[in-house]
Design a protein around this motif. Structure first.
Motif, mmCIF file in Angstrom:
data_model
loop_
_atom_site.group_PDB
_atom_site.id
_atom_site.type_symbol
_atom_site.label_atom_id
_atom_site.label_comp_id
_atom_site.label_asym_id
_atom_site.label_seq_id
_atom_site.Cartn_x
_atom_site.Cartn_y
_atom_site.Cartn_z
ATOM 1 N N LYS A 3 0.813 -1.222 0.000
ATOM 2 C CA LYS A 3 0.000 0.000 0.000
ATOM 3 C C LYS A 3 0.845 1.270 0.000
ATOM 4 O O LYS A 3 0.464 2.278 -0.610
ATOM 5 N N ASN A 4 2.005 1.248 0.683
ATOM 6 C CA ASN A 4 2.888 2.418 0.654
ATOM 7 C C ASN A 4 3.348 2.715 -0.767
ATOM 8 O O ASN A 4 3.318 3.859 -1.219
ATOM 9 N N LYS A 21 -5.985 8.045 1.169
ATOM 10 C CA LYS A 21 -6.780 6.918 1.678
ATOM 11 C C LYS A 21 -5.888 5.713 1.961
ATOM 12 O O LYS A 21 -5.999 5.066 3.012
ATOM 13 N N LEU A 22 -4.975 5.422 1.039
ATOM 14 C CA LEU A 22 -4.071 4.274 1.224
ATOM 15 C C LEU A 22 -3.119 4.499 2.391
ATOM 16 O O LEU A 22 -2.896 3.594 3.203
ATOM 17 N N VAL A 26 -2.586 2.330 5.825
ATOM 18 C CA VAL A 26 -1.285 1.832 6.300
ATOM 19 C C VAL A 26 -1.098 2.175 7.776
ATOM 20 O O VAL A 26 -0.672 1.337 8.575
ATOM 21 N N ILE A 27 -1.438 3.413 8.140
ATOM 22 C CA ILE A 27 -1.281 3.852 9.535
ATOM 23 C C ILE A 27 -2.222 3.075 10.457
ATOM 24 O O ILE A 27 -1.826 2.649 11.545
ATOM 25 N N GLU A 28 -3.446 2.881 10.003
ATOM 26 C CA GLU A 28 -4.410 2.138 10.831
ATOM 27 C C GLU A 28 -3.962 0.687 11.036
ATOM 28 O O GLU A 28 -4.144 0.126 12.116
ATOM 29 N N PRO A 34 6.774 3.846 11.372
ATOM 30 C CA PRO A 34 6.900 5.254 10.952
ATOM 31 C C PRO A 34 6.599 5.518 9.475
ATOM 32 O O PRO A 34 6.238 6.631 9.117
ATOM 33 N N LEU A 35 6.732 4.497 8.614
ATOM 34 C CA LEU A 35 6.704 4.749 7.170
ATOM 35 C C LEU A 35 5.389 5.365 6.695
ATOM 36 O O LEU A 35 5.381 6.274 5.857
#
Length: 224
Positions: A3-4, A21-22, A26-28, A34-35
């Protein structure tokens, strides 16, 4: 493709909402990595949402104090806000943490240039030119800093290298003309000012220099 990577591709395609959105997903999915925060920060920086971008970069550093690209992102953010001293601090930290690309050295050099600290910019711009010798903008800025620091012979050599890569580079011709003028090579100075004006007829500095040169030459002829 993760996704990153997908998000970065979408950013490059200017599909910013889809990229956001992507990165949010990724964070969720990885709130302690950190990325995702770095990539979201870069997106926000691109959209000039500086306050939000700063928070994302700082969150990435909070999660990993060695996240070099987060420091680089903050450097770019402060540079965009013309806070050059703060930008230098973060670019240097990014470089110390292992970013060895031409961009970080170039941004460090230009940050010093924007503070008119030309001598301090030279080693960074020189390193950027070594890492990316085909980039005429890096070479040109390196030449300018050398010239501003009165290293005229070295600057002349660099401006000639720029012309080898891009023959129609008006600003290099102009600066070569100024250097020739300092060395009292009047004909060569006139040649370079003429070339700058041929390439870029509205080049005000070259036009003004040429006007002064013509006036000087006429005065010399009158005296003779």
């Amino acid at each position: 493709m993760d996704k990153n990577t997908q998000g970065i591709t979408l950013m490059q395609e200017q599909k910013y909402e889809e990229a956001a959105k992507l990165f949010n997903e990724v964070i969720e999915e990885n709130p302690n990595a950190p990325l995702g925060y770095i990539n979201f920060g870069n997106l926000l920086l691109h959209l000039k949402e500086f306050d939000r971008a700063e928070r994302f970069f700082k969150k990435a550093i909070e999660l990993d104090q060695n996240a070099a690209t987060a420091y680089y992102g903050l450097g770019n953010l402060y540079f965009e806000q013309e806070n050059f001293q703060e930008a230098i601090t973060y670019f240097q930290k990014a470089q110390q943490l292992g970013i060895e690309e031409a961009d970080v050295y170039f941004m460090l050099g230009i940050s010093f240039v924007n503070q008119e600290q030309f001598k301090l910019s030279i080693p960074y711009l020189m390193r950027a030119a070594e890492l990316n010798p085909e980039d005429e903008e890096i070479l040109f800025q390196y030449g300018l800093s050398l010239a501003q620091s009165n290293h005229l012979q070295e600057a002349q050599s660099v401006f000639l290298k720029v012309l080898e890569k891009k023959e129609e580079h008006a600003d290099s011709h102009y600066n070569l003309g100024v250097i020739e003028l300092f060395q009292e090579n009047i004909e060569q100075a006139v040649y370079h000012f003429d070339e700058a004006l041929r390439i870029q007829p509205e080049h005000l500095l070259a036009a003004n220099a040429k006007k002064n040169m013509d006036k000087l030459l006429k005065e010399n002829e009158t005296e003779e």
